[in-house]
Design an enzyme around this catalytic site. Structure first.
Site, PDB file in Angstrom:
ATOM      1  N   ILE A  90       0.841  -1.200   0.000  1.00  0.00           N
ATOM      2  CA  ILE A  90       0.000   0.000   0.000  1.00  0.00           C
ATOM      3  C   ILE A  90       0.875   1.248   0.000  1.00  0.00           C
ATOM      4  O   ILE A  90       1.734   1.415   0.863  1.00  0.00           O
ATOM      5  CB  ILE A  90      -0.948   0.020   1.212  1.00  0.00           C
ATOM      6  CG1 ILE A  90      -1.760  -1.275   1.253  1.00  0.00           C
ATOM      7  CG2 ILE A  90      -1.858   1.238   1.152  1.00  0.00           C
ATOM      8  CD1 ILE A  90      -2.469  -1.623  -0.057  1.00  0.00           C
ATOM      9  N   LYS A  91       0.613   2.113  -0.960  1.00  0.00           N
ATOM     10  CA  LYS A  91       1.391   3.344  -1.099  1.00  0.00           C
ATOM     11  C   LYS A  91       0.613   4.493  -0.473  1.00  0.00           C
ATOM     12  O   LYS A  91      -0.551   4.729  -0.816  1.00  0.00           O
ATOM     13  CB  LYS A  91       1.648   3.615  -2.578  1.00  0.00           C
ATOM     14  CG  LYS A  91       2.849   4.482  -2.884  1.00  0.00           C
ATOM     15  CD  LYS A  91       3.094   4.477  -4.391  1.00  0.00           C
ATOM     16  CE  LYS A  91       4.307   5.307  -4.766  1.00  0.00           C
ATOM     17  NZ  LYS A  91       4.421   5.390  -6.242  1.00  0.00           N
TER      18      LYS A  91
END
Length: 226
Positions: free
Chosen positions: A86-87
């Site tokens: 997850i960015k």
């Protein structure tokens, strides 16, 4: 140093993967927009990338702006495939969401890092990957490589055991524009460079190599036609 490709284009990812040197993929909303994909196709598209790069980390970025929204997006995106990371952007909400996701065993790539203090905050909040930007510094006539050097020194000074699911923080050199950015990042000891296909091809090609290949082909053609 490992190479990630910074794109959401499936054909570019497949080509880079075929070279045998791809270690991961990073994407963001802008890169997905360049594919022409619709909002409804975003998550299926991330699944396609994750499947194409099975076993390699694939960063999918949330577009939420609140802690609850980032956490909800992160959990949903992480559930799409086991290799999705997850960015999150470095900001108050991003740090809080990072801590919650990391405590839940979800790997986070903290992006838009422009200073060593931001990098240290991200690592303490549980980021598995930290993405300091280089090219955007150069765009405003500042030295992105010197900023990267500060980030690398600070992060590598410490043991991050227990801070994230793997107990390791890797530095992804981002906003790479040139082959020299890659070289300087490697000399500094960055773990990863994430590069667009255009920059990746710059790393591959050299005028003397290209001239040498052309000469070999021309000489062999003369032999074959003798």
């Amino acid at each position: 140093m490992k190479f990630f490709i910074d794109t959401a284009n499936l054909e570019e990812i497949a080509e880079a993967k075929s070279w045998g040197c791809l270690a991961g993929v990073t994407t963001n909303p802008s890169l997905y927009a360049k594919t022409g994909g619709a909002l409804a196709d975003f998550e299926p598209h991330m699944q396609k990338i994750a499947e194409l790069c099975k076993g390699l980390p694939v960063s999918a970025e949330t577009t939420a702006t609140t802690v609850d929204g980032m956490v909800a997006d992160g959990r949903r995106l992480a559930a799409l495939a086991p290799n999705i990371v997850i960015k999150l952007p470095i900001c108050e909400a991003g740090l809080a969401a990072c801590r919650i996701l990391a405590d839940g065993g979800i790997r986070v790539n903290m992006t838009l890092i422009f200073s060593a203090t931001q990098a240290l905050l991200a690592a303490n909040a549980g980021a598995r990957y930290i993405s300091p930007f280089v090219g955007r510094y150069d765009d405003i006539a500042l030295d992105g490589i010197s900023q990267l050097a500060d980030v690398i020194t600070c992060i590598k000074n410490y043991d991050w055991s227990g801070k994230n699911p793997d107990g390791v923080v890797e530095i992804i050199t981002a906003s790479v524009r040139t082959a020299n950015h890659v070289v300087q990042a490697a000399l500094l000891g960055a773990d990863i460079a994430t590069v667009p296909m255009k920059a990746l091809k710059k790393c591959l090609h050299h005028p003397l190599t290209d001239a040498g290949i052309a000469a070999f082909e021309a000489d062999w053609e003369r032999v074959a036609n003798a």
